[in-house]
Design a protein around this motif. Structure first.
Motif, PDB file in Angstrom:
ATOM      1  N   SER A   1     -33.792  55.054 -14.143  1.00 20.38           N
ATOM      2  CA  SER A   1     -33.190  54.306 -13.025  1.00 20.38           C
ATOM      3  C   SER A   1     -33.608  54.891 -11.681  1.00 20.38           C
ATOM      4  O   SER A   1     -32.863  54.816 -10.697  1.00 20.38           O
TER       5      SER A   1
ATOM      6  N   PHE B   1     -32.963  46.050 -13.801  1.00 20.41           N
ATOM      7  CA  PHE B   1     -34.282  46.556 -14.173  1.00 20.41           C
ATOM      8  C   PHE B   1     -34.190  47.580 -15.294  1.00 20.41           C
ATOM      9  O   PHE B   1     -35.078  47.654 -16.153  1.00 20.41           O
ATOM     10  N   SER B   2     -33.129  48.391 -15.300  1.00 25.00           N
ATOM     11  CA  SER B   2     -33.007  49.454 -16.302  1.00 25.00           C
ATOM     12  C   SER B   2     -32.870  48.906 -17.715  1.00 25.00           C
ATOM     13  O   SER B   2     -33.158  49.618 -18.687  1.00 25.00           O
TER      14      SER B   2
ATOM     15  N   ILE C   1     -34.733  46.978 -19.237  1.00 31.66           N
ATOM     16  CA  ILE C   1     -36.038  46.936 -19.900  1.00 31.66           C
ATOM     17  C   ILE C   1     -36.209  48.128 -20.828  1.00 31.66           C
ATOM     18  O   ILE C   1     -36.832  48.021 -21.892  1.00 31.66           O
TER      19      ILE C   1
ATOM     20  N   VAL D   1     -38.200  41.427 -10.053  1.00 26.39           N
ATOM     21  CA  VAL D   1     -38.604  42.384 -11.089  1.00 26.39           C
ATOM     22  C   VAL D   1     -39.917  41.969 -11.737  1.00 26.39           C
ATOM     23  O   VAL D   1     -40.820  42.801 -11.928  1.00 26.39           O
TER      24      VAL D   1
ATOM     25  N   THR E   1     -39.522  54.682 -15.410  1.00 29.33           N
ATOM     26  CA  THR E   1     -38.683  54.456 -14.235  1.00 29.33           C
ATOM     27  C   THR E   1     -37.422  53.688 -14.606  1.00 29.33           C
ATOM     28  O   THR E   1     -36.324  54.002 -14.130  1.00 29.33           O
ATOM     29  N   ALA E   2     -37.577  52.677 -15.467  1.00 27.10           N
ATOM     30  CA  ALA E   2     -36.406  51.915 -15.908  1.00 27.10           C
ATOM     31  C   ALA E   2     -35.444  52.800 -16.684  1.00 27.10           C
ATOM     32  O   ALA E   2     -34.224  52.676 -16.554  1.00 27.10           O
ATOM     33  N   GLN E   3     -35.990  53.711 -17.477  1.00 29.85           N
ATOM     34  CA  GLN E   3     -35.152  54.607 -18.273  1.00 29.85           C
ATOM     35  C   GLN E   3     -34.379  55.580 -17.390  1.00 29.85           C
ATOM     36  O   GLN E   3     -33.210  55.883 -17.643  1.00 29.85           O
TER      37      GLN E   3
END
Length: 358
Positions: A258, A169-170, A172, A109, A254-256
């Motif tokens: 997923s 990752f999400s 973040i 990540v 993108t993290a938000q």
């Protein structure tokens, strides 16, 4: 006994001057966004009180709009330097897709995040070359860059969402501190940093001086060069800063979600530019500034949120943002080009002499 303030007319006492400052600070032309916010709060509180006035709505508003606000804050720097970056939306989209594409390739990540930010910086360098070396006006150059980035995004993603990202990752974007998502605190931290650079450092004065003296082709004027400002380097740094912040906002998006969505970028352009121009009419006398932009971004978000809660058609936010952009640019033009921008070069000269003396 009232004492006249030093250097003022005998009738201008300290209380009189203080009252004048407060009236100026609270004048409509200086804090129009705050008055607009007050009106919208009253209207929506009466229109949809059951949903608009809840704590959950406001927490969601602060967290959900943090990424848009972050992009707007990043755009302040190139616009303050005189560069209209119309690629800012696709720079967000690039950051969103690059990080997803790299994570799908099983990169760690931290490495994926770093490379995504570097991609944003690379876009800034390319835009700088088009503006300062190819001598293409900034709005044309960045419009062309936006089209190129759209093609790159489509190529990397296959014009489809990139899914199957690592679960960690999400966090973040979905993790919370004091009830607000991490992107909000990241936006605040970036805002403080950029505010300090623009308002409290010689570099910030150089940025404003460059933006106040850019010719029609997007290059520096002779006045800025005679002041000893390396305007090409200033524009490079401004574009790289905007690109890095936009890419960071994209990876947070993108993290938000997923997932890497290749369509998210263009939707940022209109509200972000509206926030920056409306923000320029707040607090700083017509100068592009960080905190005015933050306030303006959330004021626009309150308007969109209220309209959505009221159940208006899906196209209403576009109508609202478009009207807000026209209003913002109109207000900025009404105020006229402030003397503070023209005064930036002599202030820079004074600062440079003081730095040299020390």
């Amino acid at each position: 006994m009232n004492v006249a303030a030093p250097g003022k007319a005998p009738g201008e006492t300290l209380p009189v001057l203080a009252g004048r400052r407060w009236r100026g600070a609270l004048a409509f032309r200086n804090v129009a966004a705050l008055y607009l916010l007050a009106v919208m709060v009253v209207v929506f509180s009466l229109w949809v009180p059951d949903s608009f006035l809840t704590a959950g709505t406001w927490r969601s508003l602060l967290s959900d709009q943090a990424i848009t606000c972050l992009v707007a804050v990043g755009l302040v720097v190139p616009i303050a330097a005189g560069v209209v970056d119309l690629a800012i939306g696709t720079e967000v989209g690039l950051g969103a897709i690059v990080v997803a594409w790299l994570l799908l390739g099983h990169l760690p990540v931290a490495v994926a995040v770093l490379l995504s930010l570097m991609a944003g910086a690379g876009v800034g360098v390319f835009s700088w070359l088009m503006i300062t070396r190819a001598r293409i006006p900034s709005f044309i150059a960045t419009l062309g860059v936006s089209s190129l980035l759209t093609a790159v995004i489509g190529w990397l993603s296959g014009s489809e969402q990139i899914v199957g990202l690592p679960e960690g990752f999400s966090r973040i974007a979905t993790g919370q501190f004091l009830g607000l998502a991490y992107p909000f605190w990241i936006m605040i931290a970036v805002s403080i940093l950029l505010w300090y650079v623009l308002e409290r450092t010689p570099l910030g004065r150089r940025i404003y001086a460059t933006g106040g003296n850019v010719d029609a082709m997007g290059g520096s004027s002779e006045a800025a060069a005679l002041a000893g400002i390396r305007t090409s380097r200033i524009i490079l740094g401004a574009l790289v800063t905007g690109g890095v912040v936009a890419a960071g906002a994209g990876l947070l998006e993108t993290a938000q979600l997923s997932a890497g969505d290749p369509t998210i970028g263009p939707g940022f352009l209109l509200p972000v530019i509206a926030a920056v121009f409306l923000g320029s009419t707040q607090f700083r006398g017509g100068r592009f500034n960080i905190w005015g932009t933050v306030v303006a971004a959330y004021v626009l978000a309150v308007g969109v949120k209220g309209l959505q809660l009221a159940g208006l058609p899906i196209w209403t936010p576009d109508l609202f943002n478009g009207a807000a952009l026209l209003l913002a640019v109109g207000l900025a033009a009404w105020r006229g080009k402030p003397a503070s921008r023209r005064a930036a070069i002599p202030r820079f000269r004074v600062t440079a002499r003081a730095d040299g003396a020390s």
